[in-house]
Design an enzyme around this catalytic site. Sequence first.
Site, short mmCIF file in Angstrom:
data_model
loop_
_atom_site.label_atom_id
_atom_site.label_comp_id
_atom_site.label_asym_id
_atom_site.label_seq_id
_atom_site.Cartn_x
_atom_site.Cartn_y
_atom_site.Cartn_z
N MET A 1 -0.58 -4.97 -4.64
CA MET A 1 -0.33 -3.68 -5.26
C MET A 1 1.09 -3.65 -5.81
O MET A 1 2.02 -4.19 -5.17
CB MET A 1 -0.50 -2.56 -4.23
CG MET A 1 -1.85 -2.57 -3.52
SD MET A 1 -1.97 -3.76 -2.17
CE MET A 1 -1.13 -2.86 -0.87
N CYS B 1 0.57 4.29 -8.02
CA CYS B 1 0.01 2.97 -8.29
C CYS B 1 0.99 2.24 -9.19
O CYS B 1 1.14 2.58 -10.36
CB CYS B 1 -1.36 3.06 -8.96
SG CYS B 1 -1.99 1.41 -9.43
#
Length: 389
Positions: free
Chosen positions: A314, A104
Site C-alpha cells: 500500500m 490510499c
Amino acid sequence: MAHLPQIRIPATYMRGGTSKGVFFSLTDLPQAAQVVGPERDALLLRVIGSPDPYAKHTDGMGGATSSTSKTVILSKSTQADHDVDYLFGQVAIDKPFVDWSGNCGNLTAAVGSFAISNGLIDPSRVLQNGTAVVRIWQANIQKTIIAHVPITDGEVQETGDFELDGVTFPAAEVQVEFLDPADGDGAMFPTGNVVDVLEVPGVGSFNATMINAGIPTIFINAADINYVGTELQDDINNDDKALTMFETIRAYGAVKMGLIKHIDEAAARQHTPKVAFVAPATEYVSSSGKSVTTADIDLVVRALSMGKLHHAMMGTAAVAIGTAAAIPGTLVNLAAGGGERSAVRFGHPSGTLRVGAEAELVQGQWQVKKAIMSRSARVLMEGKVRVPQ
C-alpha cells in the site's frame, strides 16, 4: 411489479500505483450523496458491488480485493493554497461498510491526473509541456500531498517507460510527496516509544513499532510470529488461523495506539491500522517470478490490508516504512541495518520499492517533513456508471 430504472453517474475507472478504483467529481454525484451520510455509503457500496457473500464483485465495479475495491470523490479545494480535495472510501467486500478512516497512497498518484483532466485545476497551473504540480488536500487525514504530473501538449501524459513492481505494464512516472506525513493531529509515535512490547492474548508478547505516518501501522518482526518475511499471498491468505492471528494483533495494537477504546471496535475500522512484518534483506522469488537478491533491497516487508496480505505494498504503508526506516531504533530501521538513512528500498511480494524520508528530533519528538516515492497512473475507462435505484 414495476421497477425503477438504473441511474447514470459520470465516473472514471482509474489505476493508481498498485490499486484501482472508481473516481467521481463531487458535483456529479446525486444530491443526497454529495454530503457525508448513509446515502453516500449506500451508493458507493452498490457501485462496487458490496456486500458480496460470494466475494467476487460480479455485479459491481469492484475487484474483490482490498486493492481494487476503492472509491474516490474529488472536488475543487476549499483549502487555501490547494487545488483539489481528495476523499477516499475503502469499500468492504463482504460487509455493508465503507471505511473513511485513512488515505490510499497508491490512488493518490491518480488524483492529480483526474483533477487536471476534469477541470478541477486552474488552467494557469497546467503547463503546455512539462510537469504540473498539483496540491492535494487529503480530506480523510487532513494532510497535504503534492503530485508531480507529466504534461504533454496540454494533456496528462499517461504512457511511459516507468516500471512499478506489482503493475504489469510501464507508464509515465508520477512523483508523490507526502508532507508532514504523521497521520492526524497526534504524535507520530502515540505511545511515546519507537518500540513497545505488545501483549496479544492467545498470540503472545513481542516487540512492535506503532507509528502514525502515511497511515497508522503496527510493525512487528517476522521471526517473532514464525515467519521469514519473504512470504507471498497464498502463504498467508489461505491460512485462516494466520489471518485470525493478524486481526487479533491489529485489534490490540489499535487499542494501544489510541485509535479505538476496545478491541470489539476494530471490526468497524478495517482500513486502519495496518499490520506489517519485517525482516533483514533476504533473497526470494516474487509473485511474478522475478528474483530479488539481498543486493537489491535493505529489508523485506509484508503488510496486510483489509484482512489479507497485500499483493505488493500500500502506498500509505510505504510512507510508514520510509518514515520508520529514517528513525533510529524502530523495528523497520533495525531490520534495514540501523543507523541514519534518508531512503530505503524494501522487498514486497511483487518486487521492490524505494521510498525516501527525512526525520529529525524536535523537542524530544520525532518529526518527518515529507516522504517521497514514485508511482504511475492511468485511466482505464471513463463514462457513466449505472446503479440500480
